[in-house]
Design a protein around this motif. Sequence first.
Motif, short mmCIF file in Angstrom:
data_model
loop_
_atom_site.label_atom_id
_atom_site.label_comp_id
_atom_site.label_asym_id
_atom_site.label_seq_id
_atom_site.Cartn_x
_atom_site.Cartn_y
_atom_site.Cartn_z
N GLY A 131 7.36 13.17 123.36
CA GLY A 131 6.61 13.53 122.16
C GLY A 131 7.52 13.95 121.02
N THR A 132 8.82 13.78 121.17
CA THR A 132 9.79 14.14 120.13
C THR A 132 10.72 12.96 119.85
N VAL A 133 11.43 13.04 118.75
CA VAL A 133 12.39 12.00 118.40
C VAL A 133 13.67 12.21 119.19
N VAL A 134 14.43 11.15 119.30
CA VAL A 134 15.72 11.20 120.01
C VAL A 134 16.63 12.20 119.30
N PRO A 135 17.21 13.13 120.06
CA PRO A 135 18.15 14.07 119.43
C PRO A 135 19.49 13.38 119.16
N ASP A 136 20.38 14.09 118.52
CA ASP A 136 21.73 13.57 118.28
C ASP A 136 22.35 13.16 119.61
N LEU A 137 22.95 11.99 119.65
CA LEU A 137 23.49 11.45 120.89
C LEU A 137 24.92 11.92 121.18
N ASP A 138 25.49 12.71 120.29
CA ASP A 138 26.85 13.22 120.47
C ASP A 138 27.88 12.10 120.66
N LEU A 139 27.74 11.05 119.87
CA LEU A 139 28.69 9.95 119.89
C LEU A 139 29.62 10.07 118.69
N PRO A 140 30.79 9.46 118.78
CA PRO A 140 31.64 9.43 117.58
C PRO A 140 30.90 8.75 116.44
N PRO A 141 31.21 9.11 115.21
CA PRO A 141 30.52 8.47 114.07
C PRO A 141 30.78 6.96 114.05
N ALA A 142 29.82 6.25 113.49
CA ALA A 142 29.98 4.81 113.35
C ALA A 142 31.17 4.52 112.44
N PRO A 143 31.88 3.43 112.69
CA PRO A 143 33.01 3.10 111.83
C PRO A 143 32.56 2.87 110.38
N ALA A 144 33.40 3.29 109.45
CA ALA A 144 33.08 3.12 108.03
C ALA A 144 33.26 1.67 107.58
N GLN A 145 34.18 0.97 108.21
CA GLN A 145 34.47 -0.42 107.86
C GLN A 145 34.52 -1.25 109.15
N PRO A 146 34.22 -2.53 109.05
CA PRO A 146 34.34 -3.39 110.23
C PRO A 146 35.78 -3.43 110.73
N ALA A 147 35.94 -3.59 112.03
CA ALA A 147 37.27 -3.71 112.62
C ALA A 147 37.81 -5.12 112.37
N GLY A 148 39.12 -5.21 112.35
CA GLY A 148 39.77 -6.50 112.19
C GLY A 148 40.17 -6.79 110.76
N THR A 149 40.63 -8.02 110.56
CA THR A 149 41.07 -8.47 109.25
C THR A 149 39.87 -8.82 108.39
N ALA A 150 39.84 -8.27 107.19
CA ALA A 150 38.73 -8.51 106.28
C ALA A 150 38.51 -10.00 106.05
N LEU A 151 37.27 -10.36 105.80
CA LEU A 151 36.89 -11.74 105.63
C LEU A 151 35.89 -11.83 104.48
N ASP A 152 36.13 -12.75 103.56
CA ASP A 152 35.18 -12.99 102.47
C ASP A 152 34.05 -13.83 103.03
N LEU A 153 32.92 -13.20 103.25
CA LEU A 153 31.79 -13.86 103.90
C LEU A 153 31.12 -14.91 103.02
N THR A 154 31.49 -14.96 101.76
CA THR A 154 30.93 -15.97 100.86
C THR A 154 31.84 -17.19 100.75
N ASP A 155 33.03 -17.12 101.35
CA ASP A 155 34.01 -18.19 101.27
C ASP A 155 33.86 -19.09 102.50
N GLU A 156 33.18 -20.21 102.32
CA GLU A 156 32.91 -21.10 103.45
C GLU A 156 34.18 -21.66 104.06
N ALA A 157 35.19 -21.94 103.26
CA ALA A 157 36.45 -22.45 103.80
C ALA A 157 37.11 -21.39 104.69
N ALA A 158 37.05 -20.14 104.28
CA ALA A 158 37.62 -19.06 105.10
C ALA A 158 36.85 -18.90 106.40
N LEU A 159 35.53 -19.00 106.34
CA LEU A 159 34.72 -18.93 107.55
C LEU A 159 35.06 -20.07 108.50
N ALA A 160 35.20 -21.27 107.96
CA ALA A 160 35.52 -22.44 108.78
C ALA A 160 36.90 -22.30 109.43
#
Length: 172
Positions: A131-160
Motif C-alpha cells: 500500500g506504499t510506494v517503493v522506498p529508496d533502493l540505496d543504489l549508487p546514483p545513475a550515471p550522468a553521462q552514457p559510458a563509452g565514447t560519445a556518438l553523434d546519434l544524428t550522424d548516420e555515417a557514424a552510426l554505420a
Amino acid sequence: MDETRFWELVDTTREAAGGDPDEQADLLVERLVRSDPESVLDFARHFEARYNRAYTWDLWGAARILLGDDGDDAFDLFRCWLIGQGREVYERAVHDPDALAHLLAGFDEEVDGDGEELGYAADEAYEQLTGTVVPDLDLPPAPAQPAGTALDLTDEAALARRLPRLWERFGD
C-alpha cells in the motif's frame, strides 16, 4: 532474491507472454506479488542496476538504429525492453551492441523496443503488497553521462561505422 532468480522471472514471464512486453509486465507483477516485499525490492534493485549498466553510447546508437528515434525517452524505454529480453540477449548486447543484429530475429519497431511497463512492474507489485510506494533502493546514483565514447546519434555515417551489422540490417 538473487541475480539468478531475477533472470528466471524475466525469462519465464517473457516466454509466457510470447514476447509482448506489456503482457510480460503484467505477468511479472502477478509473480512478484506472490513473494514478500523485500524480494520485490531486490527485483527492483536488480532491474535498476541493469538499467543503469545499459546506459552506454553504443546501446543508445543501437536503439537509434532500431527505433529511428534518438531521444532520451525512447532510449530509456529501450533499456527496459532490453532487460525484458532476458539475460542472454541483455548481456550480449551490453558487451557488443552490434550483436543485436543477429540476436533480434523478428524485431518490429512498431511492437518491440518499448518496455515502459516492465520498468514499473516492481513498483506496482510493491504497492499492491504494502500500500506504499517503493522506498529508496540505496543504489549508487545513475550515471550522468552514457559510458563509452560519445556518438553523434544524428550522424548516420557514424552510426554505420560504429554498429555496422545493425546498420546493414536495420539502418535507414
